[in-house]
Write an enzyme that holds these catalytic residues in place. Structure first.
Site: not given
Ligand code: CTP
Length: 405
Positions: A202-205, A275
């Protein structure tokens, strides 16, 4: 419209009489909330006569009508003019010791402040810090103007003229409706690509910027289809309440792709804020991957996800506007712009909002800083809250030249 005018204790309070009169003449219902100190400069009788409403400074009057909260919740706009250094400090700290303080905490309406004080007080780091805090919360600051001050000194600190404050107030009370009846599709949040039943890439969005893009569009009259991946808690609360915003939740890039294809059909504007994971694990294990099944090392094979934005541009219907976001790490502005230019050319969007991101910049924070880029070069720069960046985006979309595709 219902306008509350807070008055704090500065000599400029006499000019606020003209402001209140202008607002009443323009047809607004105006309620004046002076601080105790303000009444030393202009008294209750003047405020009541000019606003045509009773005036009180105390939270204990009209308790039965919960007046202390009612003013703030009913307000379409709250103005504080003059705003002294003391009042700005209390606002920044959220102090609710009088009716003005309570009104400011109870309101969700736009707040406009017109500072007035001696130059030294205005330039003091404490005041500047408070102003920065207030701006980051969306408070609009008008002035102070530069000129002669009471006491013979000269410099920034004069309250701007009441006519100018009245004009700024009218602009805030008449939000732009330039997207009336337009259909807008917005994606937000991060995608998650599963590795096994318990893990993902995943990502930090946080999803906050996309939620603000959706809310700003709805405020301008659009019907919004908001496709949201994974977002921080509470980020979608306001959008979920909004009658013109329809939310679809997704998880993986493939889900987002499908949902955005549907949402963009018939949309006038498409904005990809999400994102999206560029890669996903080649295989997804249906059992949890276990350490003891390996040899102490692990290798992950990834395959590319489709570029959703490229696909939406390839399938765009005539007249449709498409906006992309680019989160870039860059050493300086020149590098940021160059990366933005290359991405815009590659993606073929009408507009690209180029964000500078870093370990501690961009993601997860309430503020954002962005350059708005078209094929002709930068058309704007936005710095402030994510809502301000969202409004700058819609201003730039409105200013795009007529469509040629
Ligand atoms: N985007 C997309 N599909 C992807 C990747 C990105 O639609 N698979 C969109 C994003 O929503 C954003 C824009 O493309 O609007 C740019 O995303 P960004 O991550 O900055 O660029 P990438 O295309 O992924 O390129 P790179 O990561 O190499 O900079």
């Amino acid at each position: 419209m219902f306008v509350v005018v807070g008055v704090s204790g500065g000599i400029a309070a006499y000019k606020t009489v003209t402001l209140v009169r202008a607002l009443v003449t323009n047809g607004h219902e105006v309620h004046v909330v002076p601080t105790e100190d303000a009444l030393r400069f202009v008294g209750t009788a003047t405020w009541e006569a000019i606003s045509r409403h009773p005036v009180t400074t105390s939270v204990h009057d009209d308790v039965a009508e919960v007046r202390h909260v009612a003013l703030g919740t009913r307000a379409d706009l709250v103005i504080v003019a003059p705003a002294t250094a003391n009042t700005l400090a209390k606002m920044s700290a959220g102090i609710a010791g009088d009716l003005l303080g309570v009104t400011l905490l109870a309101t969700t309406a736009p707040v406009l402040v017109a500072p007035a004080m001696h130059t030294a007080m205005w330039e003091h780091p404490a005041t500047q810090h408070n102003i920065t805090t207030l701006r980051s919360r969306g408070v609009q600051v008008i002035g102070p103007a530069d000129g002669p001050l009471t006491g013979g000194d000269s410099g920034p600190g004069r309250m701007v003229e009441p006519e100018e404050i009245a004009a700024a107030a009218e602009a805030l009370l008449a939000p732009r409706r330039d997207l009336a009846d337009r259909i807008v599709a917005v994606s937000t949040g991060g995608t998650r690509e599963p590795l096994d039943p318990v893990r993902f890439l995943g990502n930090r969005s946080s999803g906050r910027q996309g939620a603000e893009v959706a809310l700003a569009a709805a405020a301008r009259g659009a019907r919004v289809r908001l496709v949201a991946g994974h977002v921080d808690d509470g980020v979608l609360a306001a959008a979920a309440q909004h009658p013109s915003i329809e939310i679809t939740r997704v998880s993986t890039a493939a889900d987002l792709h499908e949902a955005m294809r549907g949402a963009s059909a018939g949309a006038d504007v498409v904005v990809m804020v999400a994102a999206v994971a560029d890669f996903r694990p080649q295989t997804v294990s249906d059992q949890k991957l276990r350490k003891e099944d390996g040899d102490g090392t692990a290798t992950l094979s990834l395959v590319a996800n489709p570029d959703i934005l490229l696909d939406l541009v390839a399938h765009r219907v005539p007249g449709q506007r498409i906006v992309g976001f680019a989160a870039e790490t860059a050493a300086d502005d020149a590098e940021l712009l160059e990366r933005g230019r290359r991405k815009l050319a590659r993606k073929g969007t009408d507009l690209l909002v180029v964000n500078r991101v870093d370990w501690d910049r961009g993601f997860e924070s309430p503020d954002n800083e962005a350059v708005l880029l078209t094929a002709d070069g930068p058309v704007g720069r936005a710095r402030g809250t994510k809502r301000e960046v969202a409004d700058a985006l819609w201003d730039a979309v409105a200013a795009l030249p007529p469509v040629d595709h």
